[in-house]
Design a protein around this motif. Structure first.
Motif, PDB file in Angstrom:
ATOM      1  N   LEU A 190       9.982  10.651  10.977  1.00 47.58           N
ATOM      2  CA  LEU A 190       9.059  10.653   9.844  1.00 47.58           C
ATOM      3  C   LEU A 190       8.299  11.971   9.729  1.00 47.58           C
ATOM      4  CD1 LEU A 190       7.561   7.050  10.242  1.00 47.58           C
ATOM      5  CD2 LEU A 190       9.353   7.796   8.661  1.00 47.58           C
ATOM      6  N   LYS A 191       8.563  12.905  10.660  1.00 46.75           N
ATOM      7  CA  LYS A 191       7.850  14.178  10.645  1.00 46.75           C
ATOM      8  C   LYS A 191       8.520  15.148   9.678  1.00 46.75           C
ATOM      9  CE  LYS A 191       5.932  13.833  15.312  1.00 46.75           C
ATOM     10  NZ  LYS A 191       5.795  14.491  16.645  1.00 46.75           N
ATOM     11  N   SER A 212      10.850  14.501  -3.864  1.00 48.49           N
ATOM     12  CA  SER A 212      11.387  13.919  -2.625  1.00 48.49           C
ATOM     13  C   SER A 212      11.154  12.416  -2.534  1.00 48.49           C
ATOM     14  CB  SER A 212      10.744  14.589  -1.403  1.00 48.49           C
ATOM     15  OG  SER A 212       9.359  14.272  -1.322  1.00 48.49           O
ATOM     16  N   GLY A 213      10.121  11.940  -3.214  1.00 50.93           N
ATOM     17  CA  GLY A 213       9.774  10.523  -3.098  1.00 50.93           C
ATOM     18  C   GLY A 213       8.990  10.205  -1.842  1.00 50.93           C
ATOM     19  N   ASP A 214       8.714  11.206  -1.026  1.00 48.66           N
ATOM     20  CA  ASP A 214       7.920  10.997   0.190  1.00 48.66           C
ATOM     21  C   ASP A 214       6.492  10.598  -0.166  1.00 48.66           C
ATOM     22  OD1 ASP A 214       9.923  11.532   1.933  1.00 48.66           O
ATOM     23  OD2 ASP A 214       9.184  13.495   2.593  1.00 48.66           O
ATOM     24  N   ARG A 215       5.927   9.741   0.700  1.00 45.48           N
ATOM     25  CA  ARG A 215       4.503   9.409   0.612  1.00 45.48           C
ATOM     26  C   ARG A 215       3.887   9.725   1.971  1.00 45.48           C
ATOM     27  NH1 ARG A 215       4.334   3.315  -0.808  1.00 45.48           N
ATOM     28  NH2 ARG A 215       6.154   3.366   0.576  1.00 45.48           N
ATOM     29  N   PRO A 216       2.949  10.680   2.027  1.00 42.58           N
ATOM     30  CA  PRO A 216       2.381  11.057   3.320  1.00 42.58           C
ATOM     31  C   PRO A 216       1.518   9.941   3.906  1.00 42.58           C
ATOM     32  CG  PRO A 216       1.200  12.167   1.549  1.00 42.58           C
ATOM     33  CD  PRO A 216       2.370  11.457   0.915  1.00 42.58           C
ATOM     34  N   TYR A 252       3.361  16.962   7.578  1.00 40.76           N
ATOM     35  CA  TYR A 252       2.865  15.600   7.388  1.00 40.76           C
ATOM     36  C   TYR A 252       3.851  14.610   7.985  1.00 40.76           C
ATOM     37  CZ  TYR A 252       6.199  15.406   3.488  1.00 40.76           C
ATOM     38  OH  TYR A 252       7.349  15.441   2.719  1.00 40.76           O
ATOM     39  N   GLU A 253       3.394  13.383   8.103  1.00 43.34           N
ATOM     40  CA  GLU A 253       4.280  12.293   8.490  1.00 43.34           C
ATOM     41  C   GLU A 253       4.486  11.418   7.257  1.00 43.34           C
ATOM     42  OE1 GLU A 253       2.435  10.320  11.732  1.00 43.34           O
ATOM     43  OE2 GLU A 253       2.760  11.962  13.141  1.00 43.34           O
ATOM     44  N   ALA A 254       5.740  11.168   6.927  1.00 40.27           N
ATOM     45  CA  ALA A 254       6.048  10.364   5.746  1.00 40.27           C
ATOM     46  C   ALA A 254       5.925   8.880   6.068  1.00 40.27           C
ATOM     47  CB  ALA A 254       7.457  10.670   5.259  1.00 40.27           C
ATOM     48  N   LEU A 255       5.493   8.123   5.082  1.00 38.27           N
ATOM     49  CA  LEU A 255       5.504   6.670   5.246  1.00 38.27           C
ATOM     50  C   LEU A 255       6.958   6.201   5.284  1.00 38.27           C
ATOM     51  CD1 LEU A 255       2.655   5.515   2.831  1.00 38.27           C
ATOM     52  CD2 LEU A 255       2.622   5.522   5.320  1.00 38.27           C
ATOM     53  N   PRO A 256       7.257   5.210   6.107  1.00 39.11           N
ATOM     54  CA  PRO A 256       8.650   4.767   6.238  1.00 39.11           C
ATOM     55  C   PRO A 256       9.107   3.938   5.038  1.00 39.11           C
ATOM     56  CG  PRO A 256       7.207   3.343   7.500  1.00 39.11           C
ATOM     57  CD  PRO A 256       6.333   4.447   6.965  1.00 39.11           C
ATOM     58  N   GLU A 257      10.401   3.826   4.923  1.00 38.75           N
ATOM     59  CA  GLU A 257      10.972   2.904   3.941  1.00 38.75           C
ATOM     60  C   GLU A 257      10.812   1.487   4.476  1.00 38.75           C
ATOM     61  OE1 GLU A 257      12.354   3.317   0.933  1.00 38.75           O
ATOM     62  OE2 GLU A 257      11.834   5.458   0.978  1.00 38.75           O
ATOM     63  N   ILE A 258      10.220   0.607   3.676  1.00 39.43           N
ATOM     64  CA  ILE A 258       9.996  -0.777   4.112  1.00 39.43           C
ATOM     65  C   ILE A 258      11.169  -1.632   3.648  1.00 39.43           C
ATOM     66  CG2 ILE A 258       8.393  -2.713   4.127  1.00 39.43           C
ATOM     67  CD1 ILE A 258       7.187  -0.145   5.213  1.00 39.43           C
ATOM     68  N   PRO A 259      11.843  -2.318   4.555  1.00 38.19           N
ATOM     69  CA  PRO A 259      13.010  -3.133   4.150  1.00 38.19           C
ATOM     70  C   PRO A 259      12.595  -4.336   3.306  1.00 38.19           C
ATOM     71  CG  PRO A 259      12.448  -3.531   6.457  1.00 38.19           C
ATOM     72  CD  PRO A 259      11.588  -2.385   6.015  1.00 38.19           C
ATOM     73  N   LEU A 274       1.248  -1.706   6.561  1.00 36.80           N
ATOM     74  CA  LEU A 274       2.210  -1.042   5.683  1.00 36.80           C
ATOM     75  C   LEU A 274       3.065  -2.057   4.931  1.00 36.80           C
ATOM     76  CD1 LEU A 274       3.402   1.896   7.994  1.00 36.80           C
ATOM     77  CD2 LEU A 274       1.853   2.029   6.033  1.00 36.80           C
ATOM     78  N   LEU A 275       3.461  -3.121   5.637  1.00 34.89           N
ATOM     79  CA  LEU A 275       4.292  -4.144   5.000  1.00 34.89           C
ATOM     80  C   LEU A 275       3.537  -4.847   3.872  1.00 34.89           C
ATOM     81  CD1 LEU A 275       6.804  -5.910   4.791  1.00 34.89           C
ATOM     82  CD2 LEU A 275       5.874  -7.341   6.628  1.00 34.89           C
ATOM     83  N   LEU A 276       2.300  -5.256   4.153  1.00 33.76           N
ATOM     84  CA  LEU A 276       1.515  -5.953   3.134  1.00 33.76           C
ATOM     85  C   LEU A 276       1.224  -5.038   1.942  1.00 33.76           C
ATOM     86  CD1 LEU A 276      -1.002  -7.968   5.354  1.00 33.76           C
ATOM     87  CD2 LEU A 276       0.995  -8.841   4.126  1.00 33.76           C
ATOM     88  N   ALA A 277       0.970  -3.759   2.213  1.00 34.88           N
ATOM     89  CA  ALA A 277       0.726  -2.813   1.128  1.00 34.88           C
ATOM     90  C   ALA A 277       1.954  -2.685   0.237  1.00 34.88           C
ATOM     91  CB  ALA A 277       0.335  -1.448   1.694  1.00 34.88           C
ATOM     92  N   GLU A 278       3.139  -2.627   0.866  1.00 37.22           N
ATOM     93  CA  GLU A 278       4.387  -2.525   0.113  1.00 37.22           C
ATOM     94  C   GLU A 278       4.649  -3.801  -0.695  1.00 37.22           C
ATOM     95  OE1 GLU A 278       8.102  -0.576  -0.918  1.00 37.22           O
ATOM     96  OE2 GLU A 278       6.182   0.103  -0.080  1.00 37.22           O
ATOM     97  N   LEU A 279       4.426  -4.949  -0.065  1.00 34.62           N
ATOM     98  CA  LEU A 279       4.630  -6.217  -0.769  1.00 34.62           C
ATOM     99  C   LEU A 279       3.689  -6.344  -1.955  1.00 34.62           C
ATOM    100  CD1 LEU A 279       4.994  -8.637   2.291  1.00 34.62           C
ATOM    101  CD2 LEU A 279       6.823  -7.778   0.814  1.00 34.62           C
ATOM    102  N   GLY A 280       2.439  -5.935  -1.738  1.00 32.32           N
ATOM    103  CA  GLY A 280       1.457  -6.015  -2.820  1.00 32.32           C
ATOM    104  C   GLY A 280       1.801  -5.095  -3.967  1.00 32.32           C
TER     105      GLY A 280
END
Length: 444
Positions: free
Chosen positions: A11-12, A82-86, A112-119, A355-361
């Motif tokens: 993620l770096k 890039s679609g990256d989110r720091p 920066y560290e990118a936020l991961p892709e949430i499955p 992170l999961l709840l943020a993505e779901l929301g």
């Protein structure tokens, strides 16, 4: 601006951005040209000041603005493409800043560290159990007895009885310092519940054991920080005349008690108490259900976590727990607190679920409404009686505080959204079993 990737591991991310001196100069000239029509200067008509003079006068200031804008534009374009989110605010540094001079190219690094892709998660197979507790007669009677305690009255004790802690005495008193009565130190027929802490320390203790029609002098010393400067730290003698000694008497559980609490009669009060109890039980049961769901989500999904977020969360957990163990330390003047493996493990869970709840929301388009935020602010403002307006203004001007109030509301709404998609069964249990389930949450 030319952007070159220099790191892409996990993620770096790291990039090098180059802005030539010519590009900087062009940006400055564009800013001057935009402002020129509105600039007035002695010896020139409005809008007719030569560019060379404008550049000499304003060039240095505009150069700084141009540099910042160029970096911001490059960053925004990079994240858009890039679609990256720091995970946190990117670190931006100008290479060789101390030696840079006008006319040089500008090189900037961004890491920066990118936020991961949430499955994607399928919740249809998630099974949950909602605990249900009914308010039985015993619980309602217990609550009514508690209400009766709060509505207690006082009845005269048998003549000659000594006052006990919790009793009410009715008395006259006159306070004197150095033999002189002082303003505000006297009253007649004053009702005082012994042990209530209404008077300065030591006063009420000396009245335990008094009887009706007794005279008693009470000697106390006002605290050094007492509000009235003329009394602070002074010894005072209160001449007390006890007129009555009364014992507490709980109110009768009847229609009159119900009316004191705004109900038409006892039956209506019982119904209200039952509803309130079941609402409390439902709130506690929801916390148990929420923990069930979070535990399942924690094992249901797996993805890389930004190390910086985990580290920050672990530090916060360790710091908070340390202060809970050292309640006397209210500042941060202490040695650095190193997170343990347990802190790090809890931090990973919190970051993963956050992170999961943020993505779901986000995917479910969950939003916190203005009305919900206003209600949350009002609930907080009640903790500052008389200063509600100042609290509202403080919140309106403080984005961080707004986020702290918004976050739990958002999380609860996402939890509700997920629960709606899961398989939820109900199990009726006793109040005591619910209490044990809630205590189990606190122990984990």
């Amino acid at each position: 601006m030319q952007v070159t990737e220099t790191q892409n591991e996990g993620l770096k991310r790291a990039y090098e951005m180059m802005l030539t001196a010519q590009e900087l100069d062009d940006k400055v000239n564009a800013k001057l040209a935009e402002a020129q029509p509105e600039i007035e200067m002695k010896g020139f008509r409005k809008g007719k000041v030569p560019m060379a003079l404008l550049k000499k006068q304003f060039g240095q200031r505009l150069l700084g603005e141009a540099m910042q804008e160029a970096v911001d534009e490059a960053m925004n374009k990079h994240f858009e493409d890039s679609g990256d989110r720091p995970a946190l605010q990117p670190q931006v540094e100008m290479v060789g800043a101390e030696d840079w001079k006008e006319g040089d190219d500008m090189k900037v690094t961004m890491t920066y560290e990118a936020l991961p892709e949430i499955p994607e998660v399928d919740f249809s197979g998630v099974e949950l159990e909602r605990l249900v507790v009914k308010a039985d007669d015993a619980a309602v009677d217990e609550a009514l007895a508690s209400l009766a305690e709060t509505a207690q009255d006082f009845a005269d004790r048998k003549k000659g009885s000594k006052a006990k802690e919790g009793d009410q005495i009715v008395f006259d008193f006159v306070g004197k310092v150095d033999g002189e009565a002082f303003e505000g130190g006297a009253a007649e027929d004053y009702p005082l519940v012994l042990g209530s802490g209404s008077f300065i320390p030591g006063f009420e203790d000396q009245l335990i054991g008094v009887k009706a029609d007794e005279q008693k002098d009470v000697t106390v010393t006002f605290p050094e920080e007492y509000g009235a400067e003329n009394l602070a730290g002074k010894e005072a003698v209160f001449e007390c005349t006890i007129k009555a000694v009364k014992e507490p008497k709980a109110a009768e559980i009847d229609d009159e008690l119900a009316k004191k609490f705004g109900s038409e009669d006892l039956a209506a009060l019982k119904s209200q108490v039952s509803e309130r109890l079941e609402a409390e039980y439902a709130g506690a049961a929801r916390q148990v259900l929420k923990r069930q769901l979070l535990d399942k989500l924690d094992t249901l999904v797996s993805f890389d976590l930004p190390p910086s977020l985990v580290e920050a969360e672990a530090q916060q957990i360790a710091h908070q727990l340390w202060h809970e163990e050292h309640p006397d330390v209210h500042d941060h003047n202490h040695d650095k607190i190193e997170p343990t493996d347990e802190h790090n493990k809890l931090a990973e869970r919190r970051v993963r679920l956050g992170l999961l709840l943020a993505e779901l929301g986000q995917k479910a388009e969950v939003e916190v409404t203005d009305a919900e935020m206003t209600q949350a602010i009002m609930n907080q403002a009640r903790q500052y009686p008389g200063q509600e307006r100042q609290f509202f203004e403080f919140i309106q001007q403080n984005q961080q505080m707004q986020q702290q109030l918004r976050a739990p509301i958002f999380e609860d709404k996402v939890i509700d959204h997920v629960v709606e998609q899961a398989k939820v069964s109900e199990k009726e249990i006793s109040k005591d079993d619910l209490q044990k389930a809630v205590e189990a949450l606190e122990d984990e």
